[in-house]
Design a protein around this motif. Structure first.
Motif, PDB file in Angstrom:
ATOM      1  N   GLN A   1      38.438 139.888 -40.614  1.00  0.00           N
ATOM      2  CA  GLN A   1      38.162 138.765 -39.771  1.00  0.00           C
ATOM      3  C   GLN A   1      39.152 138.418 -38.932  1.00  0.00           C
ATOM      4  O   GLN A   1      38.884 139.382 -37.571  1.00  0.00           O
ATOM      5  N   ASP A   2      39.503 138.530 -39.113  1.00  0.00           N
ATOM      6  CA  ASP A   2      41.337 138.334 -38.597  1.00  0.00           C
ATOM      7  C   ASP A   2      42.240 139.166 -38.444  1.00  0.00           C
ATOM      8  O   ASP A   2      43.375 139.164 -37.620  1.00  0.00           O
ATOM      9  N   PHE A   3      42.101 140.151 -39.241  1.00  0.00           N
ATOM     10  CA  PHE A   3      42.859 141.461 -38.958  1.00  0.00           C
ATOM     11  C   PHE A   3      42.511 142.119 -38.351  1.00  0.00           C
ATOM     12  O   PHE A   3      41.759 142.628 -37.825  1.00  0.00           O
ATOM     13  N   ASP A   4      44.008 142.843 -37.152  1.00  0.00           N
ATOM     14  CA  ASP A   4      43.908 143.058 -36.478  1.00  0.00           C
ATOM     15  C   ASP A   4      44.879 144.235 -35.620  1.00  0.00           C
ATOM     16  O   ASP A   4      45.248 144.525 -36.348  1.00  0.00           O
ATOM     17  N   THR A   5      43.907 145.476 -36.484  1.00  0.00           N
ATOM     18  CA  THR A   5      43.900 146.665 -37.019  1.00  0.00           C
ATOM     19  C   THR A   5      44.869 147.725 -36.314  1.00  0.00           C
ATOM     20  O   THR A   5      46.118 147.652 -35.875  1.00  0.00           O
ATOM     21  N   ALA A   6      44.719 146.879 -34.822  1.00  0.00           N
ATOM     22  CA  ALA A   6      45.326 147.685 -33.552  1.00  0.00           C
ATOM     23  C   ALA A   6      46.931 147.042 -33.683  1.00  0.00           C
ATOM     24  O   ALA A   6      47.838 148.174 -33.714  1.00  0.00           O
ATOM     25  N   ALA A   7      46.797 145.712 -34.021  1.00  0.00           N
ATOM     26  CA  ALA A   7      48.412 145.405 -34.197  1.00  0.00           C
ATOM     27  C   ALA A   7      49.442 146.292 -35.669  1.00  0.00           C
ATOM     28  O   ALA A   7      50.244 146.698 -35.094  1.00  0.00           O
ATOM     29  N   PHE A   8      48.425 146.151 -36.120  1.00  0.00           N
ATOM     30  CA  PHE A   8      48.832 146.814 -37.468  1.00  0.00           C
ATOM     31  C   PHE A   8      49.412 147.924 -37.619  1.00  0.00           C
ATOM     32  O   PHE A   8      50.183 148.757 -38.234  1.00  0.00           O
ATOM     33  N   ALA A   9      48.387 149.318 -36.532  1.00  0.00           N
ATOM     34  CA  ALA A   9      49.140 150.804 -36.106  1.00  0.00           C
ATOM     35  C   ALA A   9      49.987 150.638 -35.509  1.00  0.00           C
ATOM     36  O   ALA A   9      50.258 151.672 -35.644  1.00  0.00           O
ATOM     37  N   ASP A  10      50.256 150.078 -35.025  1.00  0.00           N
ATOM     38  CA  ASP A  10      51.275 150.146 -34.128  1.00  0.00           C
ATOM     39  C   ASP A  10      52.257 149.735 -34.407  1.00  0.00           C
ATOM     40  O   ASP A  10      53.672 150.667 -34.388  1.00  0.00           O
ATOM     41  N   GLN A  11      52.538 148.949 -35.659  1.00  0.00           N
ATOM     42  CA  GLN A  11      53.491 148.801 -36.461  1.00  0.00           C
ATOM     43  C   GLN A  11      54.637 149.593 -36.918  1.00  0.00           C
ATOM     44  O   GLN A  11      55.660 150.292 -37.024  1.00  0.00           O
ATOM     45  N   PHE A  12      53.906 151.359 -37.578  1.00  0.00           N
ATOM     46  CA  PHE A  12      53.837 152.191 -38.165  1.00  0.00           C
ATOM     47  C   PHE A  12      54.322 153.205 -37.523  1.00  0.00           C
ATOM     48  O   PHE A  12      55.565 153.597 -37.542  1.00  0.00           O
ATOM     49  N   SER A  13      54.741 153.519 -35.680  1.00  0.00           N
ATOM     50  CA  SER A  13      55.153 153.674 -35.525  1.00  0.00           C
ATOM     51  C   SER A  13      57.164 153.329 -35.356  1.00  0.00           C
ATOM     52  O   SER A  13      58.147 154.152 -35.379  1.00  0.00           O
ATOM     53  N   ALA A  14      57.465 152.657 -35.236  1.00  0.00           N
ATOM     54  CA  ALA A  14      58.446 151.918 -35.903  1.00  0.00           C
ATOM     55  C   ALA A  14      59.008 152.028 -36.958  1.00  0.00           C
ATOM     56  O   ALA A  14      60.642 151.784 -36.981  1.00  0.00           O
TER      57      ALA A  14
ATOM     58  N   VAL B   1      42.433 144.951 -48.407  1.00  0.00           N
ATOM     59  CA  VAL B   1      43.695 145.600 -48.036  1.00  0.00           C
ATOM     60  C   VAL B   1      42.947 147.388 -48.557  1.00  0.00           C
ATOM     61  O   VAL B   1      44.163 148.425 -47.984  1.00  0.00           O
ATOM     62  N   PHE B   2      42.241 147.340 -48.154  1.00  0.00           N
ATOM     63  CA  PHE B   2      41.443 149.391 -48.233  1.00  0.00           C
ATOM     64  C   PHE B   2      41.761 149.318 -47.312  1.00  0.00           C
ATOM     65  O   PHE B   2      41.815 150.585 -47.037  1.00  0.00           O
ATOM     66  N   VAL B   3      41.147 148.709 -45.672  1.00  0.00           N
ATOM     67  CA  VAL B   3      41.168 149.037 -44.508  1.00  0.00           C
ATOM     68  C   VAL B   3      42.485 149.330 -44.139  1.00  0.00           C
ATOM     69  O   VAL B   3      42.792 150.767 -43.720  1.00  0.00           O
ATOM     70  N   ARG B   4      43.204 148.694 -45.217  1.00  0.00           N
ATOM     71  CA  ARG B   4      44.868 148.636 -44.616  1.00  0.00           C
ATOM     72  C   ARG B   4      45.052 150.543 -45.550  1.00  0.00           C
ATOM     73  O   ARG B   4      46.245 150.659 -44.820  1.00  0.00           O
TER      74      ARG B   4
END
Length: 81
Positions: A5-18, A48-51
């Motif tokens: 519930q505290d997992f921010d999918t947008a923030a996690f995905a934003d890391q990929f480009s860098a 973990v599976f979402v990530r």
């Protein structure tokens, strides 16, 4: 998803480009390793599976038409060292 519930999918995905390809592959390996410790009854609620799904998508977008082949090749090269 109780645990995520505290997992921010947008923030996690934003890391990929860098990330370099190597960094993205290392992240995928780390997540796969973590997933092995999750009991099957808890897998539907595990972030973990979402990530993993998000990293799979990032790899597939980075290597169009190759699915996860670049990641599998990277894994094999690591085993050959």
């Amino acid at each position: 998803m109780a645990e995520g519930q505290d997992f921010d999918t947008a923030a996690f995905a934003d890391q990929f480009s860098a990330m370099t390809d190597e960094e993205l592959f290392v992240l995928m390996q780390k997540l796969e390793d973590e997933s092995g410790d999750i009991p099957s009854k808890d897998r539907d609620s595990s972030e973990v599976f979402v990530r993993i799904a998000m990293v799979e998508t990032a790899i597939e977008e980075r290597f169009p038409g190759q699915l996860l082949a670049p990641y599998k090749d990277w894994q094999q090269r690591r085993l050959d060292i």
